[in-house]
Every structure is written in C-alpha cells, then in structure tokens.
Write a protein that holds these residues in place. Structure first.
Motif, short mmCIF file in Angstrom:
data_model
loop_
_atom_site.label_atom_id
_atom_site.label_comp_id
_atom_site.label_asym_id
_atom_site.label_seq_id
_atom_site.Cartn_x
_atom_site.Cartn_y
_atom_site.Cartn_z
N LYS A 8 2.26 3.74 -3.43
CA LYS A 8 1.68 5.09 -3.53
C LYS A 8 2.78 6.15 -3.56
O LYS A 8 2.71 7.13 -4.31
CB LYS A 8 0.74 5.36 -2.34
CG LYS A 8 -0.55 4.60 -2.40
CD LYS A 8 -1.48 5.22 -3.44
CE LYS A 8 -2.78 4.41 -3.51
NZ LYS A 8 -3.54 4.71 -4.72
N ILE A 67 -5.03 5.81 2.06
CA ILE A 67 -3.88 4.93 2.31
C ILE A 67 -4.01 4.26 3.68
O ILE A 67 -3.81 3.06 3.82
CB ILE A 67 -2.56 5.73 2.20
CG1 ILE A 67 -2.31 6.11 0.74
CG2 ILE A 67 -1.39 4.93 2.76
CD1 ILE A 67 -1.13 7.04 0.53
N VAL A 100 0.83 -1.22 0.00
CA VAL A 100 0.00 0.00 0.00
C VAL A 100 0.86 1.27 0.00
O VAL A 100 0.86 2.03 -0.97
CB VAL A 100 -0.98 0.03 1.21
CG1 VAL A 100 -1.85 1.27 1.14
CG2 VAL A 100 -1.84 -1.24 1.25
N LEU A 101 1.60 1.49 1.07
CA LEU A 101 2.28 2.77 1.24
C LEU A 101 3.38 3.02 0.20
O LEU A 101 3.41 4.09 -0.43
CB LEU A 101 2.87 2.88 2.66
CG LEU A 101 3.62 4.18 2.97
CD1 LEU A 101 2.69 5.38 2.86
CD2 LEU A 101 4.25 4.12 4.36
#
Ligand SMILES: [Fe+2]
Ligand SMILES: [Fe+2]
Length: 144
Positions: free
Chosen positions: A57, A134, A53-54
């Motif tokens: 991004k 997020i 995820v992080l």
C-alpha cells in the motif's frame, strides 16, 4: 493508528522471545521448543502483515525499488534466516549457539523495529492511505 498497532505487535513479539531465551539459558529444551513455535509464528505473521499488506500500500505512493521499504524487506529475510538457525540450534540442544543466534536476533530486530517505528510507520501515517482498511487487512493475516 497503524503506528500504534504495529508498535504494540513489536512489543508482543518481544514478549514471546524473553521466556524462550530463559528456557534456552536453563537448557530446558522441551520447553524451549514449545516456546519457539509461537515466537516464530508471531514474527512471521508480523513480517507478512508488512510485506503483504502495509508495504504494498505504501509503495503505491512511494514507488518500489531501492527505498527504505526495500531495506526493511531485506532485513526481514536476514531475521527469518536467524530465526531458522535459532530453531536448529534449539533442536540440536546447543546452548551456546542458540544464545548466540538469540542475541543476534535481538540486536537486529531492535534496530529494525526502531527504524520502522521512527520512520516507516510515521510515513504510513502521513500518506493518504485508507488506514481502517489496511488495519483490517493486516488483522486478517494468518500465522505462517
Ligand atoms: Fe518489519
Ligand atoms: Fe514491524
């Protein structure tokens, strides 16, 4: 917001390691195995939140390649290897090896976490990211 959440998750993972180390030191092997499971799960989940995820991004803005995110991912691989070796040493009831891998784990993880807390998460806060989204996506990541 991301920084606070992930820093707290670092602390929560640390808190699962300390009692595991106590059980190893006392050679309470059943207890050590029992405590190893949630510890490993929390660590792998934390890495997955970052890798799935992080970090992707952040890479939309920073680009992939050989930057600090790449270094963080390599360190995750190293730490995962040490966690596996630690698990094997516990299964083998080898106190010396388990404490040795545990110490290596702690040193590597403390250094890794410090870099994330001081650099990576700070960068994440400064980028024009949808932080609410997020955070919600990271909270949905399941244990491994
Ligand atoms: Fe990380
Ligand atoms: Fe982290």
């Amino acid at each position: 917001m991301i920084k606070e959440f992930m820093t707290q998750d670092h602390r929560d993972c640390d808190a699962l390691y300390a009692p595991l180390e106590e059980a190893i030191a006392a050679q309470a092997w059943d207890l050590a195995l029992e405590r190893f499971v949630p510890f490993k799960e929390a660590m792998l989940r934390h890495f997955a939140m970052e890798e799935e995820v992080l970090f992707p991004k952040m890479e939309e803005f920073l680009g992939g390649g050989e930057g600090p995110i790449h270094v963080m991912k390599m360190e995750h691989n190293q730490i995962r290897g040490i966690i596996d070796a630690l698990g094997e040493a516990i299964e083998a009831k080898d106190r010396q090896k388990a404490l040795g891998y545990g110490e290596t784990f702690m040193i590597m993880t403390q250094q890794h976490n410090m870099k994330e807390e001081q650099v990576l998460y700070t960068m994440a806060e400064q980028l024009p990211l949808d932080k609410e989204q997020i955070l919600a996506q990271m909270q949905k990541v399941e244990g491994r």
